[in-house]
Design a protein around this motif. Structure first.
Motif, PDB file in Angstrom:
ATOM      1  N   ILE A 170       7.179  -0.787   2.993  1.00 55.12           N
ATOM      2  CA  ILE A 170       8.505  -1.132   2.496  1.00 55.12           C
ATOM      3  C   ILE A 170       9.120   0.122   1.895  1.00 55.12           C
ATOM      4  CG2 ILE A 170       9.842  -2.614   0.951  1.00 55.12           C
ATOM      5  CD1 ILE A 170       6.284  -3.595   1.577  1.00 55.12           C
ATOM      6  N   PHE A 199      11.662  -2.531   6.236  1.00 57.81           N
ATOM      7  CA  PHE A 199      10.348  -3.151   6.363  1.00 57.81           C
ATOM      8  C   PHE A 199       9.765  -2.760   7.706  1.00 57.81           C
ATOM      9  CE2 PHE A 199       7.366  -6.563   7.322  1.00 57.81           C
ATOM     10  CZ  PHE A 199       6.760  -6.799   6.094  1.00 57.81           C
ATOM     11  N   GLN A 243       6.105 -10.179   4.182  1.00 57.06           N
ATOM     12  CA  GLN A 243       7.566 -10.297   4.139  1.00 57.06           C
ATOM     13  C   GLN A 243       7.992 -11.443   3.232  1.00 57.06           C
ATOM     14  OE1 GLN A 243       9.305 -10.343   8.017  1.00 57.06           O
ATOM     15  NE2 GLN A 243      11.405 -10.406   7.258  1.00 57.06           N
TER      16      GLN A 243
END
Length: 411
Positions: free
Chosen positions: A119, A139, A152
């Protein structure tokens, strides 16, 4: 009914006596389940993710990392690449030095499956976000197919919390309309208050059923039921070869001379293949359990196994009426199994394929069974929650049984 059970058990014993069948329906699926489970991330003791903070001095970016660690829990390792000297057990950042490009370093780790995702928090994240500007986190994922989706979800949960506090502070500031020279300080105070209130968790979820599949065993949560469904289908479609062989050898004709109604003879053959499917599935459930899969609601698991096996047994009956030779039966059975299995999500989650493939995949009974298993394993579902999927599988069974029974010939 005794005649049906006798025929079923005799057929089951005959099948199990064949070494090739035992290898195909029991040994091979176990091996495939283990390898596929490891490939999908099931072999990791924990799930690792990297965070790249473009501005190490940004306090909001640092807060994002802290909140992500709190949200992730003990089964996840959050590696802050901007602070490699911090205590980050399991991150293996010894190769990272001051001259290393963090994005390149993180991408290489993701590509090598050292980390499941990276990330990236851009420069100016805190300043732009608090100023009301839209900011975007990047991401990057590769590796296990289930783990990135779980990561996520964690990231989205943290962003929801941060966005909620910021929006609350903006709303309060707008409504209060402080003088221009006091707006910044007023917003900061309102944000701090909103963030502290959010941190106290005014609404909490008390989870009573905590026996769901952990993130670490998510790969086997995909492979154990998926491979089980595939080989149950392979075993069921072998019914066509059985009927062709018995007609050619005259076995089926001799059975017709017994004082047993024809429908009971057919029911016994179908029950034998059904029991073989249940046995195959039971082995896959045991294998999944040994590798850490927590199946959730056991009544729901049993219902899925029973109904799915019924659907593919009915499909096998319909299929057996459409082939005439052993070569046709063996070849088409393999083709159908190897097509419907990946199409229905037995090898990988349907969520990673294009939308059109997800739609087409619904023609496979496996897709509906996998959907039900996903609800049971990951979302705490119970029998009432999977009734739509079971209704579709029962519809499959009804249609295939209708086709098979009307077309079946005993001689």
């Amino acid at each position: 009914m005794q005649s049906i059970l006798t025929i079923a058990l005799n057929d089951l014993k005959a099948v199990l006596r064949e070494r090739g069948t035992r290898i195909t329906l029991f040994a091979v699926p176990v091996i495939m389940t283990v390898f596929l489970g490891l490939a999908l991330g099931g072999g990791s003791a924990s799930i690792q993710m990297d965070v790249i903070r473009a501005d190490p001095a940004d306090p909001l970016a640092a807060k994002f990392v802290s909140l992500l660690r709190d949200e992730a829990g003990s089964q996840f390792i959050v590696c802050d690449l901007a602070a490699p000297s911090a205590d980050q057990s399991g991150c293996n950042l010894s190769d990272l030095n001051s001259g290393t490009d963090l994005q390149t370093f993180a991408n290489a780790r993701v590509k090598a499956s050292t980390s499941f995702a990276a990330i990236t928090v851009p420069a100016g994240f805190g300043t732009d976000t608090l100023a009301g500007k839209s900011t975007t986190l990047t991401f990057t994922q590769q590796g296990g197919l289930n783990a990135p989706g779980i990561i996520q979800e964690k990231v989205n949960a943290v962003l929801t919390r941060m966005n909620g506090a910021i929006l609350a502070a903006r709303a309060v500031t707008t409504h209060a309309a402080p003088p221009a020279d006091q707006q910044s300080a007023f917003f900061d105070s309102a944000y701090a208050t909103a963030d502290s209130i959010w941190a106290s968790n005014p609404v909490v979820l008390d989870v009573q059923n905590n026996n769901h599949t952990s993130a670490a065993s998510a790969g086997f949560g995909q492979s154990a039921p998926g491979i089980g469904e595939m080989f149950v289908m392979i075993g069921a479609l072998g019914l066509a070869t059985l009927f062709i062989t018995e007609r050619r050898n005259g076995t089926l004709q001799r059975l017709l001379t017994l004082p047993v109604p024809r429908w009971q003879l057919l029911a016994g053959k179908l029950l034998g293949r059904y029991l073989l499917g249940l046995l195959t599935f039971a082995i896959m459930i045991v294998v999944g359990t040994l590798f850490g899969v927590r199946w959730g609601d056991w009544p729901g698991v049993i219902v899925v196994v029973l109904v799915y096996t019924l659907a593919v047994t009915a499909m096998a009956l319909a299929f057996s009426t459409m082939v005439r030779t052993q070569g046709q039966a063996a070849g088409l059975a393999l083709l159908i199994s190897l097509t419907l299995s990946p199409l229905g999500g037995a090898w990988w989650p349907l969520s990673i394929v294009p939308q059109w493939m997800q739609t087409v995949g619904r023609v496979s009974p496996i897709a509906w069974a996998q959907d039900a298993f996903s609800h049971l394993l990951y979302y705490g579902a119970h029998v009432p929650d999977i009734l739509p999927q079971m209704a579709v599988l029962l519809l499959f069974a009804a249609v295939f049984f209708a086709i098979g029974i009307t077309r079946f010939r005993y001689e």
